[in-house]
Write a protein that holds these residues in place. Structure first.
Motif, short mmCIF file in Angstrom:
data_model
loop_
_atom_site.label_atom_id
_atom_site.label_comp_id
_atom_site.label_asym_id
_atom_site.label_seq_id
_atom_site.Cartn_x
_atom_site.Cartn_y
_atom_site.Cartn_z
N MET A 1 24.47 -43.27 10.62
CA MET A 1 23.12 -42.72 10.62
C MET A 1 22.86 -41.99 9.31
N ILE A 2 21.63 -42.10 8.83
CA ILE A 2 21.25 -41.47 7.57
C ILE A 2 20.36 -40.26 7.87
N LEU A 3 20.71 -39.12 7.29
CA LEU A 3 19.89 -37.91 7.42
C LEU A 3 18.94 -37.84 6.23
N ILE A 20 14.21 -47.46 8.06
CA ILE A 20 14.46 -47.75 9.47
C ILE A 20 14.56 -49.25 9.76
N LYS A 21 14.21 -50.07 8.79
CA LYS A 21 14.34 -51.52 8.97
C LYS A 21 15.80 -51.95 9.00
N THR A 22 16.68 -51.13 8.40
CA THR A 22 18.09 -51.51 8.32
C THR A 22 19.05 -50.42 8.77
N LYS A 23 18.57 -49.17 8.92
CA LYS A 23 19.46 -48.06 9.25
C LYS A 23 18.90 -47.22 10.39
N GLU A 24 19.80 -46.53 11.09
CA GLU A 24 19.37 -45.48 12.01
C GLU A 24 19.11 -44.23 11.20
N VAL A 25 18.02 -43.53 11.50
CA VAL A 25 17.57 -42.42 10.66
C VAL A 25 17.26 -41.21 11.51
N VAL A 26 17.72 -40.05 11.06
CA VAL A 26 17.27 -38.78 11.61
C VAL A 26 16.59 -38.00 10.49
N VAL A 27 15.40 -37.48 10.80
CA VAL A 27 14.60 -36.74 9.83
C VAL A 27 14.65 -35.25 10.17
N LEU A 28 14.92 -34.44 9.16
CA LEU A 28 14.84 -32.99 9.28
C LEU A 28 13.74 -32.50 8.36
N SER A 37 3.06 -36.54 11.93
CA SER A 37 2.41 -37.83 12.16
C SER A 37 2.83 -38.89 11.14
N LEU A 38 3.37 -38.48 10.00
CA LEU A 38 3.79 -39.43 8.98
C LEU A 38 5.16 -40.03 9.26
N VAL A 39 5.92 -39.43 10.18
CA VAL A 39 7.28 -39.89 10.45
C VAL A 39 7.22 -41.05 11.44
N ASP A 40 7.77 -42.18 11.05
CA ASP A 40 7.78 -43.35 11.93
C ASP A 40 8.50 -43.02 13.23
N ASN A 41 7.93 -43.46 14.35
CA ASN A 41 8.49 -43.08 15.66
C ASN A 41 9.82 -43.75 15.97
N LYS A 42 10.27 -44.66 15.10
CA LYS A 42 11.60 -45.24 15.29
C LYS A 42 12.70 -44.33 14.74
N ALA A 43 12.31 -43.31 14.01
CA ALA A 43 13.27 -42.33 13.50
C ALA A 43 13.35 -41.14 14.44
N LEU A 44 14.53 -40.55 14.57
CA LEU A 44 14.67 -39.30 15.30
C LEU A 44 14.12 -38.17 14.43
N PHE A 45 13.50 -37.18 15.06
CA PHE A 45 12.90 -36.10 14.27
C PHE A 45 13.39 -34.75 14.78
#
Length: 323
Positions: A1-3, A20-28, A37-45
């Motif tokens: 996962m990429i932070l 997110i097309k190729t990696k799992e992502v967590v956004v801080l 609202s700008l964070v794609d819902n496929k990423a964890l926030f």
């Protein structure tokens, strides 16, 4: 996962949308300048700050982080001059918290969003990575401090990193879903487009007597999607152990004058700007253009979008999201 820290901001959110097309992502992100609202819902926030060690510990404990991509800096030059404490506190001290946490959890891959402001006012027309760094404001100084910290951490803790120094990020995602939304807005293209949408009465050209083709300053504009692709290439190079530590410029290698940008905005929007020509601003160099030869040679990256494409994407976003 990429932070991705700062992943709800302008550049960070565009990176996340591609990553997110190729990696799992967590956004801080602390949402001080970013937007959920700008964070794609496929990423964890996760809402929080890199200065908060407890939040960082929770993330690194709950998720198996492979690499960290850092976009969580304050970046207004004028504000940095008026409030340098804020810039050294967030851009340097909080980044140290992040790096220290990475080392404790044995995460050794780091992508750093840096800036052309580290060069200050260079005495060359085309800036490459060997150009002397001499920042003239706390924002540029804070970024250069982190670059120097990264070198020391690499020597001491085997941290692998890529520093990406980019020039004028511009444009919006071609989907039209996300774009540039700063308050206050300091970037030329959205300032022009907001004016053409009727939000301001005029726009200013600061200086028309520079030693350039049309007398106005020349700057290097790069599409935010091109920036995203460079970050992903750099990330993969780190994960594949093709790069241990490197610094790259990101730009189009050409440069466009202020007047040229205004004219292209008018052509794209089919609207006429009310332009006021005024005196130069203190510290504005005539020309700032990047050489991106190094990252092309080593990672195969080059800018794909020209000025018209950049402005067309930005106009799509701004006309749909009028403030």
């Amino acid at each position: 996962m990429i932070l991705v820290v700062g992943g709800a901001g302008y550049i960070g959110s565009h990176l996340v949308k591609e990553l997110i097309k190729t990696k799992e992502v967590v956004v801080l992100d602390n949402l001080s300048t970013g937007f959920r609202s700008l964070v794609d819902n496929k990423a964890l926030f996760v809402e929080g700050d890199i200065g908060n060690v407890e939040v960082l510990n929770r993330i690194f404990t709950e998720y198996k982080i492979e690499a960290v991509m850092h976009f969580a800096a304050n970046s207004l030059v004028g504000e940095s001059v008026k409030n340098p404490y804020k810039y050294y506190q967030n851009n340097v001290s909080s980044t140290l918290n992040l790096l220290n946490t990475m080392i404790r959890y044995n995460v050794t891959n780091f992508i750093f969003s840096s800036t052309a402001a580290t060069y200050g006012i260079p005495d060359v027309d085309i800036i490459d990575e060997s150009t002397s760094t001499n920042p003239i404001n706390p924002y540029g100084k804070s970024k250069l401090m982190v670059e120097e910290i990264l070198e020391d951490f690499s020597n001491a803790y085997s941290l692998n990193y890529v520093i990406l120094r980019y020039f004028n990020a511009a444009g919006a995602h071609n989907s039209g879903d996300i774009g540039e939304n700063h308050n206050p807005e300091t970037h030329l293209i959205p300032i022009i487009l907001r004016h053409l949408l009727g939000e301001t009465e005029s726009i200013s050209v600061f200086g028309t007597d520079y030693n350039t083709e049309d007398g106005s300053c020349i700057r290097d504009y790069i599409h935010v999607t091109d920036l995203s692709s460079a970050h992903i290439l750099a990330l993969n190079a780190l994960l594949d152990k093709k790069v241990e530590r490197s610094t790259y410029n990101l730009g189009n290698g050409l440069g466009y004058s202020v007047k040229e940008v205004i004219k292209t905005c008018e052509n794209v929007t089919k609207r006429k700007a009310n332009v006021i020509e005024t005196e130069r601003r203190l510290g504005d160099p005539a020309r700032l253009v990047a050489s991106s030869t190094k990252i092309f040679d080593e990672l195969g990256w080059k800018a794909r979008y020209d000025l018209e494409s950049i402005i067309t994407s930005a106009w799509k976003w701004h006309s749909q999201n009028k403030l």
